[in-house]
Enzyme design. Structure first.
Site, short mmCIF file in Angstrom:
data_model
loop_
_atom_site.label_atom_id
_atom_site.label_comp_id
_atom_site.label_asym_id
_atom_site.label_seq_id
_atom_site.Cartn_x
_atom_site.Cartn_y
_atom_site.Cartn_z
CG ASP A 1 16.67 25.22 46.55
OD1 ASP A 1 17.89 25.02 46.42
OD2 ASP A 1 15.91 25.49 45.60
CD GLN B 1 25.81 23.95 46.27
OE1 GLN B 1 25.47 24.58 47.24
NE2 GLN B 1 25.88 24.51 45.06
O1 F6P Z 1 15.90 24.24 43.27
C1 F6P Z 1 17.15 23.61 43.18
C2 F6P Z 1 18.13 24.49 42.45
O2 F6P Z 1 19.35 23.78 42.33
C3 F6P Z 1 18.36 25.87 43.05
O3 F6P Z 1 19.21 25.84 44.17
C4 F6P Z 1 18.93 26.60 41.87
O4 F6P Z 1 18.75 27.99 41.97
C5 F6P Z 1 18.10 26.05 40.73
O5 F6P Z 1 17.67 24.76 41.15
C6 F6P Z 1 18.80 25.90 39.42
O6 F6P Z 1 17.84 25.56 38.49
P1 F6P Z 1 18.12 24.80 37.11
O7 F6P Z 1 18.35 23.38 37.43
O8 F6P Z 1 16.87 24.98 36.33
O9 F6P Z 1 19.31 25.44 36.50
#
Ligand code: F6P
Length: 324
Positions: free
Chosen positions: A128, A254
């Protein structure tokens, strides 16, 4: 210091392994024993320590994810669980920790040092790029390039079918990822939560329609997940604009993947500097390595906590110029 531990926490990011490799080998070369904590802060509570040798990090520089694995550790928010973690750290005679992760991980690390006095060094790693105190987190460049590759592919279809595409990218409540992908991918519009006023359906459709009228045969809109939902927006846009609008949510593709050269170098440099910094720290001290432009920076974590990194408005405006 004689023994240090390295932890990856929060969401995984490409380049975390390069950072682990650097921490382990820099530690060993400085004469300290290095332990890896598996599964982030959860592993601290569950006593999941593994001794890291130089060979433990062989063949990982090119791998995405984290060999130590990671968890979003809710249990660590409870003080009694943290006390368990501190007891394990003490029992294992760990006198310094390196934490590799995002914003929340840094807060967790700061709490550990405040409560247990064990010194700590932080390596910002997140796709991010939203960690205050650095211009670059480990993993961001790789995620940008992954997103860019997707945009380039989608553009082929957009142009062939004369369609508008809304591509939703990650970034939590920030638009750093969307802005970088949108700008370098030549997006006609970039929708990010930092400029919510621009996330206006009618305004956007009018702008895209003007482009079509000028002779564009397709358009790409890059939307940050924090700015809304591409799945909801695309059909509404189709009704207003009167041409086909499709959407694509890039999601977790990503997060993984082979780190780029930039990401690897950042992970290696941060890892090396984090160990150098940690070994000089006293009880209760907590520092973070980062980049200020092209220069390495070392900062007190206490001065960074609670502050929010801002997107580059000039960059956002620049894309508007290119999209006209
Ligand atoms: O912080 C990295 C990230 O991929 C964010 O871009 C996204 O909103 C979040 O993690 C998703 O979180 P999780 O892996 O807990 O679903």
């Amino acid at each position: 210091m004689k023994r240090i531990a390295v932890i990856t926490t929060g969401g995984d990011a490409p380049g975390m392994n390069a950072a682990i490799r650097a921490v382990v080998r820099s530690g060993i070369s400085a004469g300290v024993e290095v332990f890896g904590v598996e599964e982030g802060y959860t592993g601290l509570i569950k006593n999941q320590f593994v001794e890291m040798k130089s060979t433990s990090v062989s063949g990982i520089i090119n791998r995405g994810g984290t060999i130590l694995r990671t968890v979003r550790a809710k249990a660590f928010h409870e003080k009694n669980n943290r006390q368990i973690a501190y007891a394990f750290l003490k029992a294992r005679r760990i006198d310094g920790i390196v934490v590799i992760g995002g914003d929340g991980s840094r807060e967790g690390m700061y709490t550990i040092t405040k409560e247990s006095l064990i010194p700590s060094a932080f390596i910002p790693a997140s796709i991010d790029n939203d960690v205050y105190g650095t211009d670059y987190t480990v993993g961001f460049d790789t995620a940008v390039n992954t997103g860019l590759d997707a945009i380039d592919r989608i553009r082929d279809t957009a142009a062939s079918h004369e369609r508008i595409f809304v591509v939703e990218v990650m970034g939590r409540e920030h638009g750093f990822l969307a802005l970088e992908i949108g700008l370098t991918g030549g997006a006609e519009a970039i929708l990010i939560p930092e400029f919510k006023d621009d996330v206006n359906l009618l305004k956007l459709c009018k702008f895209l329609r003007a482009g079509i009228n000028r002779g564009k045969n397709s358009s790409i809109v890059v939307m940050a997940e924090g700015a809304g939902s591409a799945a909801k927006m695309a059909p509404e846009m189709e009704k207003i604009i009167g041409m086909e609008v499709r959407y694509s949510v890039l999601g977790y593709i990503q997060r993984g993947g082979t780190p780029t050269a930039f990401t690897r170098k950042l992970g290696l440099t941060y890892g090396y500097e984090a160990v150098k910094t940690l070994l000089k720290l006293k009880k209760g001290q907590s520092k973070m390595v980062g980049m200020n432009g092209s220069k390495l920076s070392i900062a007190e974590v206490s001065k960074l906590i609670g502050k929010e990194r801002k997107v580059n408005k000039e960059m956002y405006n620049m894309n508007k110029v290119f999209a006209t």
